[in-house]
Design a protein around this motif. Structure first.
Motif, short mmCIF file in Angstrom:
data_model
loop_
_atom_site.label_atom_id
_atom_site.label_comp_id
_atom_site.label_asym_id
_atom_site.label_seq_id
_atom_site.Cartn_x
_atom_site.Cartn_y
_atom_site.Cartn_z
N UNK A 5 45.45 58.62 49.63
CA UNK A 5 45.39 57.41 50.46
C UNK A 5 43.95 56.93 50.55
N UNK A 6 43.02 57.86 50.71
CA UNK A 6 41.60 57.49 50.80
C UNK A 6 41.12 56.86 49.50
N UNK A 7 41.54 57.42 48.37
CA UNK A 7 41.14 56.85 47.08
C UNK A 7 41.73 55.46 46.90
N UNK A 8 42.96 55.26 47.34
CA UNK A 8 43.58 53.94 47.24
C UNK A 8 42.84 52.93 48.12
N UNK A 9 42.41 53.36 49.30
CA UNK A 9 41.67 52.45 50.19
C UNK A 9 40.32 52.08 49.59
N UNK A 10 39.64 53.06 49.00
CA UNK A 10 38.35 52.78 48.36
C UNK A 10 38.55 51.85 47.17
N UNK A 11 39.59 52.11 46.39
CA UNK A 11 39.89 51.26 45.23
C UNK A 11 40.15 49.82 45.69
N UNK A 12 40.96 49.66 46.73
CA UNK A 12 41.26 48.32 47.25
C UNK A 12 39.99 47.64 47.77
N UNK A 13 39.15 48.40 48.43
CA UNK A 13 37.91 47.84 48.96
C UNK A 13 37.00 47.37 47.82
N UNK A 14 36.84 48.18 46.79
CA UNK A 14 36.01 47.78 45.66
C UNK A 14 36.61 46.60 44.91
N UNK A 15 37.92 46.58 44.77
CA UNK A 15 38.58 45.46 44.11
C UNK A 15 38.36 44.17 44.90
N UNK A 16 38.50 44.24 46.22
CA UNK A 16 38.26 43.06 47.05
C UNK A 16 36.80 42.60 46.97
N UNK A 17 35.88 43.55 46.90
CA UNK A 17 34.47 43.20 46.78
C UNK A 17 34.20 42.48 45.47
N UNK A 19 36.33 40.85 43.67
CA UNK A 19 37.00 39.56 43.74
C UNK A 19 36.17 38.57 44.54
N UNK A 20 35.59 39.02 45.65
CA UNK A 20 34.75 38.14 46.47
C UNK A 20 33.48 37.72 45.74
N UNK A 21 32.93 38.62 44.92
CA UNK A 21 31.70 38.29 44.21
C UNK A 21 31.91 37.22 43.14
N UNK A 22 33.14 36.97 42.77
CA UNK A 22 33.43 35.89 41.83
C UNK A 22 33.42 34.53 42.52
N UNK A 23 33.48 34.54 43.83
CA UNK A 23 33.45 33.30 44.61
C UNK A 23 31.99 32.87 44.78
N UNK A 24 31.69 31.64 44.42
CA UNK A 24 30.31 31.13 44.47
C UNK A 24 29.79 31.11 45.90
N UNK A 25 30.64 30.82 46.87
CA UNK A 25 30.19 30.78 48.26
C UNK A 25 29.68 32.13 48.73
N UNK A 26 30.33 33.20 48.33
CA UNK A 26 29.90 34.54 48.72
C UNK A 26 28.57 34.87 48.07
#
Length: 82
Positions: A5-17, A19-26
């Motif tokens: 569960x912890x690995x899945x949470x870290x994976x989701x967090x990194x994936x969201x990060x 994804x956010x870095x592809x947004x020019x506003x971020x």
């Protein structure tokens, strides 16, 4: 504790990060934050240099404590104002 569960949470967090870095506003927000912190660091160094350049024969312990306290406060304060 379940590490799966912890690995899945870290994976989701990194994936969201990523994804956010592809947004020019971020990217702009991160850039402005980095420049603001750099300016705050520069201001803190200028104030520190100015405080240390004040000529005095032998600074008292009270003056040393006051300058030390101001040095600890100036960076967060200048980061807040920038």
């Amino acid at each position: 504790m379940d590490t799966g569960i912890e690995k899945a949470e870290i994976h989701n967090l990194l994936f969201d990060l990523l994804t956010d870095l592809r947004n020019v506003n971020v990217v702009w927000q991160v850039g402005v934050l980095a420049v603001s912190l750099a300016v705050a660091w520069w201001v803190a160094r200028l104030v520190h240099a100015r405080l240390m350049s004040v000529p005095s024969a032998e600074p008292s312990a009270t003056l040393k404590i006051g300058v030390g306290g101001l040095n600890r406060v100036i960076f967060p304060l200048s980061a807040l104002l920038c």
